[in-house]
Each structure stands twice: as structure tokens, then as C-alpha cells.
Design an enzyme around this catalytic site. Structure first.
Site, PDB file in Angstrom:
ATOM      1  N   GLU A 145      -6.850   7.222  -2.604  1.00  0.00           N
ATOM      2  CA  GLU A 145      -6.980   7.737  -1.241  1.00  0.00           C
ATOM      3  C   GLU A 145      -5.983   8.856  -0.965  1.00  0.00           C
ATOM      4  OE1 GLU A 145      -4.459   5.017   1.728  1.00  0.00           O
ATOM      5  OE2 GLU A 145      -6.026   3.839   0.731  1.00  0.00           O
ATOM      6  N   THR A 154      -7.279  -5.361   1.906  1.00  0.00           N
ATOM      7  CA  THR A 154      -6.537  -4.696   2.988  1.00  0.00           C
ATOM      8  C   THR A 154      -5.087  -4.460   2.571  1.00  0.00           C
ATOM      9  OG1 THR A 154      -6.060  -6.854   4.000  1.00  0.00           O
ATOM     10  CG2 THR A 154      -7.971  -5.627   4.855  1.00  0.00           C
ATOM     11  N   ILE A 176       0.913 -11.400   6.395  1.00  0.00           N
ATOM     12  CA  ILE A 176      -0.445 -10.898   6.613  1.00  0.00           C
ATOM     13  C   ILE A 176      -1.471 -11.896   6.098  1.00  0.00           C
ATOM     14  CG2 ILE A 176      -2.092  -9.093   5.997  1.00  0.00           C
ATOM     15  CD1 ILE A 176       0.273  -7.128   5.944  1.00  0.00           C
ATOM     16  N   ASP A 233     -10.156  -1.362   3.172  1.00  0.00           N
ATOM     17  CA  ASP A 233      -9.534  -0.382   4.045  1.00  0.00           C
ATOM     18  C   ASP A 233      -8.643   0.550   3.234  1.00  0.00           C
ATOM     19  OD1 ASP A 233      -8.734   0.748   6.575  1.00  0.00           O
ATOM     20  OD2 ASP A 233      -6.861  -0.390   6.434  1.00  0.00           O
ATOM     21  N   ARG A 240      -3.393  -2.699  -0.909  1.00  0.00           N
ATOM     22  CA  ARG A 240      -3.261  -1.346  -1.449  1.00  0.00           C
ATOM     23  C   ARG A 240      -4.388  -1.113  -2.438  1.00  0.00           C
ATOM     24  NH1 ARG A 240      -0.492  -0.242   2.259  1.00  0.00           N
ATOM     25  NH2 ARG A 240       1.631   0.637   2.268  1.00  0.00           N
ATOM     26  N   HIS A 254      -8.392   3.568   5.624  1.00  0.00           N
ATOM     27  CA  HIS A 254      -7.015   3.100   5.775  1.00  0.00           C
ATOM     28  C   HIS A 254      -6.559   3.154   7.241  1.00  0.00           C
ATOM     29  CE1 HIS A 254      -2.953   2.623   3.492  1.00  0.00           C
ATOM     30  NE2 HIS A 254      -3.013   1.845   4.562  1.00  0.00           N
ATOM     31  N   THR A 290      -3.733  -0.526  10.553  1.00  0.00           N
ATOM     32  CA  THR A 290      -2.684  -0.601  11.579  1.00  0.00           C
ATOM     33  C   THR A 290      -2.829   0.519  12.600  1.00  0.00           C
ATOM     34  OG1 THR A 290      -1.163   0.713  10.224  1.00  0.00           O
ATOM     35  CG2 THR A 290      -1.058  -1.682   9.987  1.00  0.00           C
TER      36      THR A 290
END
Length: 353
Positions: A294, A263, A184, A289, A265, A312, A315
Site C-alpha cells: 500500500e 486489520t 485490538i 484494510d 499490517r 487503510h 482509525t
């Protein structure tokens, strides 16, 4: 059918897979898998951890040899922590767990290795979509796009230039720092390289080869990266070593006005320290994100004018979700054929046959 599949599993003694979380886009892949290989699939009726534990202890999954799970299935089972994994070991025949995601912090992979249970993730299918999300967040943070959009929707444009947004910044002349240069992180670099950053630096556990680095400069420590970068993209996995890695001490090492994009965790960033750094101006903007608690996000944090936020959804595309689900199926198929999952995580590397 492949010979390797016949050695351990057969129509009379198939591999039983407990599927936690239903596929949305890979029904055809699952149908083909169960048609081509001696595999049966079961599911859970649990709606919370205590119910799933009751099912385990009642012997519902005694013949299960493989578990596939989604991020959302945590609501049905809770985390795959030491307690639950010990029960899975005692009340099933599970040899492998496949998590539908690149990050697998919901599963204690170290404990799985101790229990001789392989763990696989989805390491490549998410790269492009997550990196695209990082591009959006980097540009949004640099240019204050979210605040101006919110102000415009509130009707503030007629009375104030650009609806009252602060003047933004271009990428030109800035150093992009990437914390974590796995698949990533490297894709984020490739996506952002054309935007004109003065340089790209990265920190990784190990320095990359020249071919993989593609000109990005290696920083031997996170602190070295913090001191150099104007924009920092967080792309490390969440584990005990990285939780709250971005904290008050880290902020002190960073440039004044640094922009941070997460992006990876949420718990990698200490949000209580972040709020103070945003309020003081030490951190010029934050975009993410993912969030520490969360989906119960800190509303005070995301309401700040220098915060760009997403729920989040890095993806959250049809194409990527389909690739991810199908990758999980491929892990099961590879296990039946070879005895090893396709994408064994590093904590379980000693288990490869």
C-alpha cells in the site's frame, strides 16, 4: 510545574521536540504542553529522505531531544531504520521517539533499544475504531456485501437477484479465530461475540488469564488456530517473525473456504499466495484494510469478487485521530516528568528508568 520536570529541563534549557507530521486535532493539547512545561517544538522542511538526512548532517537538529512522528511522515524521512537511527544518534540528542499509531513497524525499535532511545506507540486509542472496521469486514466477507454493492451501482440488479452476488453465510455455527489477542484483538472478540459464533479461539505469544480471555479458547500454535477457525481475524504486529506469516503453508492448514480478515499490517499476508488460494476456493473470501504494498495495491487482487477492501482507514475517524494525537502529547509530558515515555514498546522495556 512538576519538580521532576525542573531537574533536567528549564526555560533556559528546554526539551526540544522535533515534530514530524503536523497535528490535526491536538493543537490545544500541544499548546497546553508547551505552556505548562519547558518544551520547544521544531519541524522539518524535508520532502524526502535524502533532504532529511542532509538536515541532520548539517546540524539542524543537534539540540533535539525528542521526536514525535506520524505514519504519513515516512514520506519526509523514510523509515526509521538502522541507517537513519544511527544518524539520529550521531546528530541529535534524541532520547525518545513517539510514533502516532498502535503499529510501529516503521521504526526499528530493537535498534532504538541498542542506541538507548525509548520508543512509544499509541496502544489503546485505536482499539475501538480498528475493531469496528474488523466487524464491517467480517460481515462484508461473509455476506458478499461489497461485490453486490458494486454490481448494484453498475445497474445489474434488475436482471439478477441481489445484483448477481453469491449467496452468503451467517456467523451462526462458525468458529471465530483471532490471531493476536492484544488490545485490538480482544476488542474484536468483544465486538463480534454477540453475532452468534459457535466458539471463539485465539493464538497469542502467551496464553491470557481467564479474565482477559473471557471464554475464548487458547491455541498454542498458529497452526492449531488455522485448523479450527472458519473465520480468521489477523491482529498481530508486523515484524520479522510475522511478515508473510499467512502464506501457502498456512493456507494448507486452514479449512476449505476459510474467511480471512486483516486489520493489522498488509505484509503479514503473502498476497501472491493469497490470490492462488482465493482462485482455488481454499480461501472463500478475504477482507482487509491493509495491503502488502500500500498504497500501490494489487489491483488484480482487490478486483476479485470474493475480496472486500478498504484503503487503510481503520482509525480514520475524528474521535480516534484526536485520541491518538493527544496520546502522543501525553507521552512527551510523561517523559518530561519522569524520564520515561508513557507507553514504552516491548523491545525497549530494558530502558525504563
Amino acid at each position: 510545574m512538576h519538580k521532576a520536570a525542573n531537574r533536567k529541563y528549564s526555560a533556559s534549557a528546554p526539551l526540544k521536540v522535533l515534530r514530524l507530521g503536523n497535528p490535526v486535532y491536538a493543537q490545544s493539547a500541544w499548546a497546553k504542553l508547551t505552556a505548562d512545561y519547558p518544551i520547544t517544538v521544531t519541524s522539518t522542511n524535508s520532502t524526502k529522505r535524502s533532504e532529511f538526512i542532509e538536515e541532520l548532517k548539517a546540524g539542524k537538529y543537534l539540540d533535539v531531544g525528542y521526536i514525535t512522528r506520524t505514519f504519513e511522515s515516512c514520506k519526509q524521512t523514510g523509515l526509521f531504520d538502522i541507517e537513519l537511527l544511527d544518524l539520529i544518534k550521531e546528530y541529535t540528542k534524541v532520547e525518545a521517539i513517539s510514533h502516532n499509531g498502535a503499529g510501529y513497524d516503521q521504526v526499528d525499535a530493537t535498534k532504538c533499544a541498542e542506541l538507548n532511545i525509548q520508543v512509544s506507540n499509541v496502544p489503546t486509542a485505536v482499539d475501538n475504531a480498528t475493531a469496528d472496521t474488523a466487524v464491517y469486514l467480517v460481515l462484508g466477507a461473509l455476506r458478499n456485501f461489497q461485490y453486490s454493492t458494486e454490481r448494484m451501482k453498475a445497474g445489474a440488479w434488475p436482471s439478477t437477484k441481489c445484483a448477481g452476488a453469491d449467496v452468503g453465510h451467517d456467523p451462526d455455527g462458525k468458529v471465530l479465530g483471532i490471531l493476536g489477542m492484544g488490545g485490538i484483538g480482544r476488542t474484536i472478540r468483544d465486538r463480534l461475540e454477540p453475532f452468534g459464533f459457535k466458539g471463539i479461539a485465539y493464538h497469542n505469544r502467551k496464553q491470557l488469564s481467564d479474565d482477559l480471555a473471557k471464554g475464548a479458547e487458547y491455541c498454542a500454535t498458529p497452526d492449531e488456530l488455522y485448523k479450527r477457525a472458519d473465520v480468521i481475524c489477523v491482529s498481530v504486529p508486523l515484524n520479522k517473525a510475522t511478515k508473510h506469516m499467512i502464506n501457502e503453508k498456512a493456507f494448507e492448514s486452514m479449512k476449505d473456504g476459510v474467511i480471512i480478515v486483516n486489520t493489522a499490517r498488509g505484509p503479514i499476508v503473502d498476497e501472491s499466495a493469497l490470490k492462488k488460494a482465493l482462485q482455488s476456493g481454499k480461501v472463500g473470501a478475504f477482507a482487509a484494510d491493509v495491503w502488502e504494498n500500500e498504497p500501490n495495491v494489487d489491483m488484480e487482487l482487490i478486483a476479485m469478487r470474493n475480496v472486500t477492501c478498504l484503503p487503510h482507514m481503520g482509525t480514520f475517524t475524528v474521535e480516534t485521530m484526536k485520541k491518538m494525537e493527544e496520546f502522543v502529547v501525553k507521552n512527551v509530558e510523561t517523559f518530561v516528568e519522569t524520564g520515561d515515555v508513557l507507553s514504552l514498546v516491548s523491545e525497549c522495556s530494558s530502558l525504563r528508568k
